[in-house]
Write a protein that holds these residues in place. Sequence first.
Motif, PDB file in Angstrom:
ATOM      1  N   GLY A   1       1.250   4.067  -3.023  1.00 28.47           N
ATOM      2  CA  GLY A   1       0.898   5.444  -2.683  1.00 28.47           C
ATOM      3  C   GLY A   1      -0.499   5.548  -2.106  1.00 28.47           C
ATOM      4  N   THR A   2      -1.102   4.388  -1.790  1.00 30.57           N
ATOM      5  CA  THR A   2      -2.471   4.401  -1.288  1.00 30.57           C
ATOM      6  C   THR A   2      -2.542   4.407   0.245  1.00 30.57           C
ATOM      7  OG1 THR A   2      -2.383   2.023  -1.663  1.00 30.57           O
ATOM      8  CG2 THR A   2      -3.587   3.322  -3.268  1.00 30.57           C
TER       9      THR A   2
ATOM     10  N   ARG B   1      -1.350   6.461   2.461  1.00 32.14           N
ATOM     11  CA  ARG B   1      -1.678   7.782   2.999  1.00 32.14           C
ATOM     12  C   ARG B   1      -3.191   8.019   2.898  1.00 32.14           C
ATOM     13  NH1 ARG B   1       0.269  13.497   1.884  1.00 32.14           N
ATOM     14  NH2 ARG B   1       0.155  13.122  -0.327  1.00 32.14           N
ATOM     15  N   ARG B   2      -3.752   7.602   1.780  1.00 31.09           N
ATOM     16  CA  ARG B   2      -5.181   7.814   1.568  1.00 31.09           C
ATOM     17  C   ARG B   2      -6.007   6.920   2.492  1.00 31.09           C
ATOM     18  NH1 ARG B   2      -9.224   9.039   1.940  1.00 31.09           N
ATOM     19  NH2 ARG B   2     -10.794   9.948   0.561  1.00 31.09           N
ATOM     20  N   LEU B   3      -5.526   5.690   2.700  1.00 34.44           N
ATOM     21  CA  LEU B   3      -6.243   4.784   3.601  1.00 34.44           C
ATOM     22  C   LEU B   3      -6.240   5.328   5.020  1.00 34.44           C
ATOM     23  CD1 LEU B   3      -4.998   1.248   2.425  1.00 34.44           C
ATOM     24  CD2 LEU B   3      -7.198   2.303   1.976  1.00 34.44           C
ATOM     25  N   VAL B   4      -5.072   5.863   5.413  1.00 36.66           N
ATOM     26  CA  VAL B   4      -4.957   6.385   6.785  1.00 36.66           C
ATOM     27  C   VAL B   4      -5.808   7.648   6.951  1.00 36.66           C
ATOM     28  CG1 VAL B   4      -3.324   7.278   8.511  1.00 36.66           C
ATOM     29  CG2 VAL B   4      -2.678   5.378   7.069  1.00 36.66           C
ATOM     30  N   ALA B   5      -6.021   8.373   5.863  1.00 38.72           N
ATOM     31  CA  ALA B   5      -6.848   9.590   5.943  1.00 38.72           C
ATOM     32  C   ALA B   5      -8.331   9.249   6.074  1.00 38.72           C
ATOM     33  CB  ALA B   5      -6.617  10.448   4.705  1.00 38.72           C
ATOM     34  N   ALA B   6      -8.705   7.996   5.797  1.00 37.73           N
ATOM     35  CA  ALA B   6     -10.109   7.582   5.921  1.00 37.73           C
ATOM     36  C   ALA B   6     -10.415   7.284   7.393  1.00 37.73           C
ATOM     37  CB  ALA B   6     -10.362   6.347   5.064  1.00 37.73           C
ATOM     38  N   PRO B   7     -11.690   7.355   7.755  1.00 35.37           N
ATOM     39  CA  PRO B   7     -12.037   7.146   9.171  1.00 35.37           C
ATOM     40  C   PRO B   7     -12.025   5.678   9.586  1.00 35.37           C
ATOM     41  CG  PRO B   7     -14.012   7.620   7.913  1.00 35.37           C
ATOM     42  CD  PRO B   7     -12.872   7.738   6.960  1.00 35.37           C
ATOM     43  N   ILE B   8     -10.884   5.060   9.399  1.00 41.42           N
ATOM     44  CA  ILE B   8     -10.689   3.691   9.901  1.00 41.42           C
ATOM     45  C   ILE B   8      -9.434   3.723  10.747  1.00 41.42           C
ATOM     46  CG2 ILE B   8     -11.793   2.458   7.986  1.00 41.42           C
ATOM     47  CD1 ILE B   8      -8.925   2.017   6.865  1.00 41.42           C
TER      48      ILE B   8
ATOM     49  N   GLU C   1       0.850  -1.204   0.000  1.00 41.63           N
ATOM     50  CA  GLU C   1       0.000   0.000   0.000  1.00 41.63           C
ATOM     51  C   GLU C   1       0.883   1.250   0.000  1.00 41.63           C
ATOM     52  OE1 GLU C   1      -3.172   0.020  -0.378  1.00 41.63           O
ATOM     53  OE2 GLU C   1      -3.950  -1.891   0.331  1.00 41.63           O
TER      54      GLU C   1
END
Lengths: 321, 404
Positions: free
Chosen positions: B232-233, B235-242, B228
Amino acid sequence: MYIEMKGMESAVKVQKVSKYYGQVAAISNISFNVMKGEIFGLLGPNGAGKTTLINIIAGIIPPSSGDVEILGYSLKENLLKVKSLIGFCPQESVAYDFLSALENLLFYAGLYGIPKREAKRRAMELLDLVGLRDNAKKKVGKYSGGMKKRLNLAIALINDPQVILLDEPTTGLDPQIRRMMWDKIRELKKERKTILMATHYMEEADTLSERVAIMDKGKIIALGRPEDLKGELGEYSSIELEVKEVVKGLDEKLSKFSERGKIIVTGENRLRLYVKDPDLVLPHVVETAVNLGAKVLAVHISEPTLEDLFIKLTGRRIEEG
Amino acid sequence: MNWRGIFAITLKDIKSTLRDKHTLFWLIVFPMMMIAFSAFLWAAPHSPETLKVGVVYQDSGIQEYPLNATTIVQTMKEVQIDNQSVFDVREYDNFEDALKDVRQGQLDAAIVFPEGFSKNLTLGFPASTEIYICASDAYRVQITKSILDAFFREFSEEIINIRIGYVPEEYRDYAKGLAIPLQTNVTEVTPEAIATRRGLLGWFTIGMVGIEFLFAGLTSGALAVVSEREKGTLRRLVAAPINSWDLLIGKTFSSLFELAVSTVTCILFGLALGAKITWRFTDPAYWMIFLLFLLGGIMMIGMGLIISLVGKTSKGASGIAMIIAYPLMFFTGIWIPKWMLPKSVRVIAEYFPLTWAIDAARDIMIYEKGISSALAILPWLTLTTIVIYLVGTLAFKYSMKQIA
């Protein structure tokens, strides 16, 4: 530095935020507010700390000190709530190549806990918005760079966020696609979305942003409306002289023409001076340079830009970093 | 817990697996190939051995005595098992040529009949032969020796039985005792699983399940964060509310799904090739297998997560996973039977927790030993799985922080 726009409510409050990696400060004691419905630009060269600041506001990395409030919720105290309010569009593509655009949007909708039916409706709306509906079922691996950027924007909007963080949204795009992205961002503004956009493109910050914070070396060195910031330079135009080689004494001789401050050498072979009447001064500038033995390659005359302000404040061009 | 988020991550990773030909090869085609090769190479019925034997007659009395060396050689030529000759006999004029062929590996053995052999054989005196065995490797020596031993022992008994006919009946047992003072009965004991082709194939089929757990489990754990981050994904996953737990659980579920697909493929393919793998719905021991495999899978994923601390890129992480998995494949008794391992290496097999799970599954599905062996290892297997996965979780959380 703490500047507010009177009569407007803050959507994002950045309060004395610092981030240290060991002894090195990536950003240092930054404070500013972004008002609801505003497009706020973070302008600065690579390494200025823009992405670190965006990462902190997005809740990706914690600040070493300070806090951020999004729509009244503290990042420290309500991390997941804050994340659910934000739409984040990083500069790299976040879509998975093996999934279609629709599947990518449904995946991210899942992360935000959006029910499937609602997610599908929203995904199709967003594909319309970014002009990818016809390619909704095509694998993202077959998308062009511009299509991926547009999909990135759609992904950032999947949770219908009130606050949108865009990190270098048009980096690497050709001018036509870039302008298309700008139009999409303006459409979001019409929907009263709050947009915080990090960019190193001076024109992008100038054109889109209502206010701009110029960052350098982890600090905000100027903040205000683009026209106000440019106004700080006065009614001066810039003459940029590109020579084959900066001969000895050239900058000293030319500085007498620069009506505002010292002449600035912006690169190994570029000199910039600020004058009120460039048409009148230009022939003398070129003549002086030629007389000193400098070979003039090009001359550019321009109205003051945010980059001029950056050069004025740092002595470097934004692109140089 | 954001279960919708966990489900989204699991589904996304499953789609990633199902749409990646490379991964599908390793999960489905590779184990089928390995089981098929095992069936062909090891579980195939063994054909009788044919020994290449050179004979040298140094005995000048061959023509004079009715019972002579040629009688033995002729018998050797006629011995067959399953219509296949046991000996491929070549006759040599001199000892040197025969010995040379033994040294060059052209012959498995050379038999020299010395002067006086026929006379002794006919007149009832001890008749001895010289046998030279090609000692290329210990295994081959053992085979050659045992075949020749068996042949000469049987031949001797035949001669004794003929001679004994000339001895008064009341002395025959005594005389036989003198002729063969020590009689040996050799019984070969082989492990039960490999006693039949079906059992051996079943053993390797479950072994292949273990190998998939070893390779796919380690790799998927090792790549959980790294891939991940590289795409480059992350950072985006961590920015989600999980939170990181949601991400870890989603990743673990999808990895377990991969292992389940591979396990079912292995077992179905093994059964299709005729492997002995039993299943009884009414016996709780068989349902215990799900738990054994689940614990084994979680343990390997946990180990993979620990590896992700060291591997900073996908290539690096999967490379390290392979470096660890390959020796374990040979040393843990999962693929190579423990009894074939050197004693020093066998220690690894005894203490490697995945081997416990695989051995317990074999005990139930192949040896039909019931639930007892699974129950014996279950507490330790559970404990080690929890410990390894917890350490893996810490490694995962640490890796997640390495975003910026």
